[in-house]
Motif scaffolding. Structure first.
Motif, PDB file in Angstrom:
ATOM      1  N   LEU A   1      -1.865   8.126 -10.132  1.00 25.01           N
ATOM      2  CA  LEU A   1      -2.125   6.888 -10.862  1.00 25.01           C
ATOM      3  C   LEU A   1      -1.179   5.762 -10.468  1.00 25.01           C
ATOM      4  N   ASP A   2       0.068   6.079 -10.157  1.00 27.52           N
ATOM      5  CA  ASP A   2       1.033   5.027  -9.818  1.00 27.52           C
ATOM      6  C   ASP A   2       0.789   4.410  -8.441  1.00 27.52           C
TER       7      ASP A   2
ATOM      8  N   GLY B   1       0.810  -1.209   0.000  1.00 26.51           N
ATOM      9  CA  GLY B   1       0.000   0.000   0.000  1.00 26.51           C
ATOM     10  C   GLY B   1       0.844   1.258   0.000  1.00 26.51           C
ATOM     11  N   TYR B   2       0.182   2.384  -0.056  1.00 23.33           N
ATOM     12  CA  TYR B   2       0.849   3.665  -0.145  1.00 23.33           C
ATOM     13  C   TYR B   2       0.445   4.552   1.011  1.00 23.33           C
ATOM     14  N   HIS B   3       0.729   5.828   0.891  1.00 22.43           N
ATOM     15  CA  HIS B   3       0.457   6.772   1.971  1.00 22.43           C
ATOM     16  C   HIS B   3      -1.037   6.855   2.289  1.00 22.43           C
TER      17      HIS B   3
ATOM     18  N   SER C   1      -8.105   8.947 -14.857  1.00 21.91           N
ATOM     19  CA  SER C   1      -7.367  10.105 -15.359  1.00 21.91           C
ATOM     20  C   SER C   1      -6.387  10.658 -14.332  1.00 21.91           C
ATOM     21  N   GLY C   2      -6.651  10.410 -13.063  1.00 23.59           N
ATOM     22  CA  GLY C   2      -5.819  10.983 -12.010  1.00 23.59           C
ATOM     23  C   GLY C   2      -6.269  12.367 -11.591  1.00 23.59           C
ATOM     24  N   ASP C   3      -7.376  12.837 -12.161  1.00 21.78           N
ATOM     25  CA  ASP C   3      -7.885  14.163 -11.793  1.00 21.78           C
ATOM     26  C   ASP C   3      -8.432  14.191 -10.364  1.00 21.78           C
TER      27      ASP C   3
END
Length: 186
Positions: free
Chosen positions: A149-150, A2-4, A142-144
């Motif tokens: 996205l990564d 996982g991430y932050h 889209s990442g908006d």
């Protein structure tokens, strides 16, 4: 894997119903959980309790699980329903009994805790035929909105993670920015 986590200092943004329901409505979440009223469920990555509050009236007990005590502080100030228990923990080390949950859900937080350890814990605490609903930001988006996205997974990657952990995938919906999966523990 996982991430932050979401910045607790911006917790008020998690209470924007117009924005939140744009990606997952309360009705869709309740439909996906397929509740009959007597269940014990967990909200993994509960944050301010936005979606916990939608589920609480439909069940017997909800564990609102978040790794950040600051999110629970925000929820306490907002007001926690009587049948909601706040649990400060990571999903990879849940202080819940084995087979103690009928269902669990994660709304826009799977990317924060995704990994084999977390899925092992989820399968430990879910009863046989337990239901897991994951709504999260899609890697194909889209990442908006949401995380970069990564830091996201696709619906297909997440379905594979769940199948590898012993879930049958009952439903998948991939949208422009998000996906929803329903898995049942077999």
């Amino acid at each position: 894997m996982g991430y932050h986590t979401f910045d607790a200092g911006r917790a008020d943004k998690l209470e924007d119903a117009q924005q939140r329901y744009r990606f997952l409505s309360a009705e869709e979440l309740l439909w996906a959980l397929s509740l009959d009223g007597g269940e014990t469920v967990a909200d993994f990555g509960s944050g301010t309790g936005f979606y916990t509050d939608d589920v609480a009236p439909a069940v017997d007990h909800v564990y609102a699980v978040d790794i950040q005590e600051a999110m629970h502080d925000y929820y306490r100030e907002k007001g926690v329903p009587d049948n909601v228990e706040l649990v400060t923990s990571g999903v990879d080390d849940l202080p819940l009994d084995t087979d103690s949950l009928d269902a669990a859900f994660s709304t826009m937080t799977y990317h924060e805790f995704a990994g084999e350890e977390a899925l092992d814990e989820i399968t430990r605490v879910l009863a046989d035929d337990g239901r897991l609903v994951i709504a999260d930001w899609a890697a194909t988006g889209s990442g908006d909105h949401g995380p970069p996205l990564d830091e996201r997974f696709s619906g297909a990657e997440t379905a594979k993670h769940l199948r590898d952990a012993g879930f049958y995938i009952e439903y998948t919906a991939v949208r422009p920015e998000t996906f929803v999966l329903i898995g049942e523990l077999k």
